[in-house]
Scaffold this motif. Structure first.
Motif, PDB file in Angstrom:
ATOM      1  N   GLN A   8       0.809  -1.216   0.000  1.00  0.00           N
ATOM      2  CA  GLN A   8       0.000   0.000   0.000  1.00  0.00           C
ATOM      3  C   GLN A   8       0.845   1.269   0.000  1.00  0.00           C
ATOM      4  OE1 GLN A   8      -3.336   0.120   2.712  1.00  0.00           O
ATOM      5  NE2 GLN A   8      -3.467  -2.101   2.694  1.00  0.00           N
ATOM      6  N   LEU A   9       2.157   1.137   0.063  1.00  0.00           N
ATOM      7  CA  LEU A   9       3.037   2.291   0.098  1.00  0.00           C
ATOM      8  C   LEU A   9       3.844   2.374  -1.183  1.00  0.00           C
ATOM      9  CD1 LEU A   9       4.314   1.484   3.664  1.00  0.00           C
ATOM     10  CD2 LEU A   9       2.709   3.296   3.099  1.00  0.00           C
ATOM     11  N   PRO A  10       4.125   3.588  -1.689  1.00  0.00           N
ATOM     12  CA  PRO A  10       4.931   3.716  -2.911  1.00  0.00           C
ATOM     13  C   PRO A  10       6.259   2.981  -2.819  1.00  0.00           C
ATOM     14  CG  PRO A  10       3.946   5.818  -2.329  1.00  0.00           C
ATOM     15  CD  PRO A  10       3.657   4.883  -1.192  1.00  0.00           C
ATOM     16  N   LYS A  11       6.957   3.113  -1.684  1.00  0.00           N
ATOM     17  CA  LYS A  11       8.224   2.415  -1.524  1.00  0.00           C
ATOM     18  C   LYS A  11       8.010   0.909  -1.535  1.00  0.00           C
ATOM     19  CE  LYS A  11       9.346   4.736   2.205  1.00  0.00           C
ATOM     20  NZ  LYS A  11      10.087   5.185   3.409  1.00  0.00           N
ATOM     21  N   GLY A 121       5.735   6.927   6.322  1.00  0.00           N
ATOM     22  CA  GLY A 121       5.316   6.125   5.171  1.00  0.00           C
ATOM     23  C   GLY A 121       5.885   4.720   5.153  1.00  0.00           C
ATOM     24  N   ASN A 122       6.116   4.156   6.330  1.00  0.00           N
ATOM     25  CA  ASN A 122       6.669   2.810   6.419  1.00  0.00           C
ATOM     26  C   ASN A 122       5.603   1.802   6.841  1.00  0.00           C
ATOM     27  OD1 ASN A 122       9.712   2.790   5.953  1.00  0.00           O
ATOM     28  ND2 ASN A 122       9.468   4.571   7.289  1.00  0.00           N
ATOM     29  N   PRO A 123       5.784   0.519   6.481  1.00  0.00           N
ATOM     30  CA  PRO A 123       4.754  -0.477   6.751  1.00  0.00           C
ATOM     31  C   PRO A 123       4.612  -0.798   8.233  1.00  0.00           C
ATOM     32  CG  PRO A 123       6.719  -1.537   5.884  1.00  0.00           C
ATOM     33  CD  PRO A 123       6.928  -0.058   5.743  1.00  0.00           C
ATOM     34  N   ILE A 124       3.367  -0.942   8.662  1.00  0.00           N
ATOM     35  CA  ILE A 124       3.087  -1.305  10.046  1.00  0.00           C
ATOM     36  C   ILE A 124       1.843  -2.189  10.059  1.00  0.00           C
ATOM     37  CG2 ILE A 124       1.909   0.935  10.366  1.00  0.00           C
ATOM     38  CD1 ILE A 124       2.702   0.696  13.375  1.00  0.00           C
ATOM     39  N   THR A 125       1.927  -3.312  10.738  1.00  0.00           N
ATOM     40  CA  THR A 125       0.834  -4.265  10.794  1.00  0.00           C
ATOM     41  C   THR A 125       0.446  -4.517  12.245  1.00  0.00           C
ATOM     42  OG1 THR A 125       2.331  -6.174  10.852  1.00  0.00           O
ATOM     43  CG2 THR A 125       1.607  -5.410   8.680  1.00  0.00           C
ATOM     44  N   GLY A 149      -3.255   4.676   8.782  1.00  0.00           N
ATOM     45  CA  GLY A 149      -3.389   6.077   9.169  1.00  0.00           C
ATOM     46  C   GLY A 149      -3.552   6.223  10.671  1.00  0.00           C
ATOM     47  N   PHE A 150      -3.263   7.434  11.170  1.00  0.00           N
ATOM     48  CA  PHE A 150      -3.423   7.697  12.596  1.00  0.00           C
ATOM     49  C   PHE A 150      -3.671   9.183  12.811  1.00  0.00           C
ATOM     50  CE2 PHE A 150      -1.354   8.509  16.856  1.00  0.00           C
ATOM     51  CZ  PHE A 150      -2.400   7.951  17.601  1.00  0.00           C
TER      52      PHE A 150
END
Length: 208
Positions: A8-11, A121-125, A149-150
């Motif tokens: 879901q992130l460009p990177k 913009g880094n992944p978090i689960t 988002g937060f």
């Protein structure tokens, strides 16, 4: 889900493009960052293994992770003390993944952990543990989700079920004004930090 968090992130999309390439015939090649191993996969392999995610790229990475960790060997880290979401996220990013337990942290620690990843913009689960505390929570038991988002002013976390539009929709009758929980579309919902701590047993982030 870790895979969905990355995509879901460009990177993350750039990394996915590098991880999956076409092989010979009808095969695909998956390479995890820093792994050095090529996992050759066909759609027939996916069918035989019963791997059927909503997107082909997710199925390919899912199957490759199964080949990397046969019978789950190594899926809890070298010392056997890591969570699956942590090992999975580290595997597909090639970077260290940090873990925090919402039930063992206060709101300030948890919000800082989440905001740090989301703002950069880094992944978090996050992984749900089903029924935590004294009430039912509006999430699937033992399932991984993506934090996308937060809002620190309202302490509202935006979360997505990787099943997307096929996700089950939840209601939370204790909260008719949607101050704690709000169901949106495409598997997305908003959840207050307090309810989040009841609903999820782990949060994992990786900086790529």
């Amino acid at each position: 889900c870790s895979m969905s968090a990355l995509a879901q992130l460009p990177k993350g999309q750039i990394k996915l493009a590098k991880m999956i390439t076409y092989g010979d015939g009808n095969s695909y090649i998956v390479r995890f960052p820093g792994d050095g191993v090529e996992y050759k996969i066909t759609e027939e392999d996916l069918a035989k293994a019963g791997v059927k995610c909503t997107a082909l790229w997710a199925s390919l990475l899912d199957y490759a992770e199964r080949k990397k960790f046969p019978n789950n060997i190594g899926s809890t880290g070298p010392d056997g003390d890591m969570r699956g979401v942590q090992v999975g996220l580290s595997c597909i990013t090639g970077c260290r993944a940090d873990l925090i337990h919402p039930g063992h942290s206060n709101n300030q620690e948890l919000s800082s952990f989440i905001f740090g990843a989301v703002s950069s913009g880094n992944p978090i689960t996050c992984g749900s543990a089903g029924r935590i505390g004294r009430r039912n929570v509006p999430v699937f038991e033992c399932h991984a989700y993506t934090i996308i988002g937060f809002d620190p002013a309202r302490n509202m976390i935006t979360i997505r079920n990787p099943h997307g539009h096929k996700s089950q929709r939840f209601t939370f009758d204790e909260d008719p004004r949607h101050l704690q929980f709000e169901q949106l579309d495409d598997g997305v919902f908003k959840m207050h930090l307090d309810l989040f701590r009841e609903s999820f047993g782990s949060v994992c982030r990786s900086f790529i």
